[in-house]
Write an enzyme that holds these catalytic residues in place. Structure first.
Site, PDB file in Angstrom:
ATOM      1  CG  ASP A 126     -23.425 -23.767  -7.902  1.00 53.43           C
ATOM      2  OD1 ASP A 126     -22.356 -24.029  -7.322  1.00 53.43           O
ATOM      3  OD2 ASP A 126     -24.544 -24.027  -7.403  1.00 53.43           O
ATOM      4  CG  LEU A 127     -21.331 -29.899  -9.201  1.00 54.75           C
ATOM      5  CD1 LEU A 127     -21.449 -30.410 -10.632  1.00 54.75           C
ATOM      6  CD2 LEU A 127     -20.078 -30.511  -8.554  1.00 54.75           C
ATOM      7  CG  ASP A 128     -22.928 -29.254  -4.812  1.00 55.01           C
ATOM      8  OD1 ASP A 128     -22.982 -30.405  -5.258  1.00 55.01           O
ATOM      9  OD2 ASP A 128     -21.945 -28.815  -4.194  1.00 55.01           O
ATOM     10  CB  THR A 184     -25.085 -32.762  -4.327  1.00 63.60           C
ATOM     11  OG1 THR A 184     -24.934 -31.415  -4.747  1.00 63.60           O
ATOM     12  CG2 THR A 184     -24.505 -33.701  -5.337  1.00 63.60           C
ATOM     13  CE  LYS A 216     -30.889 -25.858  -1.605  1.00 66.92           C
ATOM     14  NZ  LYS A 216     -32.204 -25.607  -2.201  1.00 66.92           N
ATOM     15  N   GLY A 217     -24.561 -23.406  -1.043  1.00 66.56           N
ATOM     16  CA  GLY A 217     -23.499 -22.531  -1.547  1.00 66.56           C
ATOM     17  C   GLY A 217     -22.454 -22.167  -0.503  1.00 66.56           C
ATOM     18  NE  ARG A 255     -15.945 -30.639   3.076  1.00 63.43           N
ATOM     19  CZ  ARG A 255     -14.922 -31.291   2.512  1.00 63.43           C
ATOM     20  NH1 ARG A 255     -13.978 -31.814   3.279  1.00 63.43           N
ATOM     21  NH2 ARG A 255     -14.830 -31.426   1.199  1.00 63.43           N
ATOM     22  CB  SER A 262     -18.613 -26.056  -7.699  1.00 58.46           C
ATOM     23  OG  SER A 262     -18.929 -26.715  -6.493  1.00 58.46           O
ATOM     24  CB  ALA A 263     -18.131 -23.748  -2.691  1.00 59.14           C
ATOM     25  CE  LYS A 312     -19.836 -20.531  -6.011  1.00 57.51           C
ATOM     26  NZ  LYS A 312     -20.766 -21.529  -6.560  1.00 57.51           N
ATOM     27  CD  GLU A 357     -24.136 -20.043  -7.522  1.00 58.21           C
ATOM     28  OE1 GLU A 357     -25.080 -20.460  -6.830  1.00 58.21           O
ATOM     29  OE2 GLU A 357     -22.970 -20.377  -7.319  1.00 58.21           O
ATOM     30  CG  ASP A 358     -28.305 -23.768  -6.158  1.00 59.44           C
ATOM     31  OD1 ASP A 358     -27.084 -23.515  -6.253  1.00 59.44           O
ATOM     32  OD2 ASP A 358     -28.773 -24.538  -5.311  1.00 59.44           O
TER      33      ASP A 358
HETATM   34  C1  BG6 Z   1     -21.435 -26.097  -2.313  1.00 56.58           C
HETATM   35  C2  BG6 Z   1     -22.686 -26.625  -1.631  1.00 56.58           C
HETATM   36  O1  BG6 Z   1     -21.540 -26.274  -3.697  1.00 56.58           O
HETATM   37  O2  BG6 Z   1     -20.278 -26.781  -1.851  1.00 56.58           O
HETATM   38  C3  BG6 Z   1     -22.518 -26.523  -0.125  1.00 56.58           C
HETATM   39  O3  BG6 Z   1     -23.814 -25.880  -2.049  1.00 56.58           O
HETATM   40  C4  BG6 Z   1     -21.233 -27.244   0.316  1.00 56.58           C
HETATM   41  O4  BG6 Z   1     -23.645 -27.072   0.509  1.00 56.58           O
HETATM   42  C5  BG6 Z   1     -20.040 -26.659  -0.451  1.00 56.58           C
HETATM   43  O5  BG6 Z   1     -21.028 -27.099   1.710  1.00 56.58           O
HETATM   44  C6  BG6 Z   1     -18.722 -27.373  -0.097  1.00 56.58           C
HETATM   45  O6  BG6 Z   1     -18.795 -28.697  -0.541  1.00 56.58           O
HETATM   46  P1  BG6 Z   1     -17.798 -29.859  -0.138  1.00 56.58           P
HETATM   47  O7  BG6 Z   1     -18.203 -30.994  -1.059  1.00 56.58           O
HETATM   48  O8  BG6 Z   1     -16.410 -29.392  -0.426  1.00 56.58           O
HETATM   49  O9  BG6 Z   1     -18.018 -30.169   1.295  1.00 56.58           O
HETATM   50 MG    MG Z   2     -25.347 -24.446  -5.586  1.00 57.26          MG
END
Ligand code: BG6
Ligand code: MG
Length: 221
Positions: free
Chosen positions: A9-11, A17, A45-46, A49, A114-115, A145, A169-170
């Protein structure tokens, strides 16, 4: 070792972030007249948007038409992009690069799962795109997710089966997504929150192939 690929996972796993998401969502919440706290931010988290916006509106007991919600989500994202465009390689979380290098040297494939639709920009800003064989993100999948789509897509891109993958994953929803995909999962954060994961560590610092093999075998460390 059975494991042929590691999906990150990225964030919250590779970069922190969450603080930039928080800044941008707070700015928007204030504009709508909603008090949004750092504790509330944990719930995002996760989460995608649009689902994040829904949670904030629910906190403030505010109902908006779909068109306004789309407008607000765009405003938030413009601010978020403003913040992440200033990110630097120093923001890569401790231990991440060392671990990814170890994996690649051992012939284990690496991917992002990542989402976030902003994944390409973040990878470019912190300069780690070249360390990943595949990127499965919010631009290529549509189901959020805990749906396993993002991780299954990563496995498909890498040409491996789900049972050959480890996910890092966090977020609770992310751990659930990994399990739903039939993959092994290491939770990054607190054991209390991520109790569904096969193993939980505070961060990637100190993670190595020996530990991964032990976790794969189901031995508690
Ligand atoms: C996830 C974050 O990785 O991505 C969420 O944990 C975020 O907080 C989601 O809402 C979507 O991200 P983005 O950058 O497409 O708005
Ligand atoms: Mg995450």
């Amino acid at each position: 070792m059975k494991t042929k690929a590691c999906i990150f996972d990225l964030d919250g796993v590779i970069v922190d972030t969450a603080k930039y998401h928080f800044l941008a969502w707070t700015r928007l919440a204030e504009q709508i007249g909603i008090h949004f706290t750092e504790k509330d931010n944990e719930r995002l988290k996760g989460v995608s948007r649009m689902d994040s916006l829904d949670i904030i509106l629910e906190i403030g007991n505010v109902t908006l038409p779909e068109s306004t919600k789309l407008e607000y989500a765009k405003v938030k994202n413009d601010w978020y992009v403003e913040y992440i465009s200033k990110m630097t390689p120093e923001e890569i979380l401790p231990g991440c690069l060392d671990f990814v290098r170890l994996l690649r040297a051992a012939g284990i494939k690496t991917a992002i799962g990542s989402a976030s639709k902003n994944t390409p920009m973040i990878l470019e800003r912190v300069g780690i795109g070249e360390y990943f064989d595949a990127v499965s993100d919010g631009n290529v999948v549509s189901k959020a997710k805990p749906n396993p789509e993002v991780f299954l897509k990563a496995a498909e891109m890498l040409g491996v089966t789900p049972s050959e993958c480890f996910v890092f994953e966090d977020a609770q929803a992310g751990v659930q997504a990994a399990l739903n995909a039939g993959m092994m999962c290491v939770g990054i954060g607190s054991e209390e929150v991520l109790d569904q994961a096969h193993h939980v560590v505070p961060g990637l610092e100190g993670m190595n192939l020996e530990k991964l093999e032990i976790i794969e075998k189901g031995i508690k460390i």
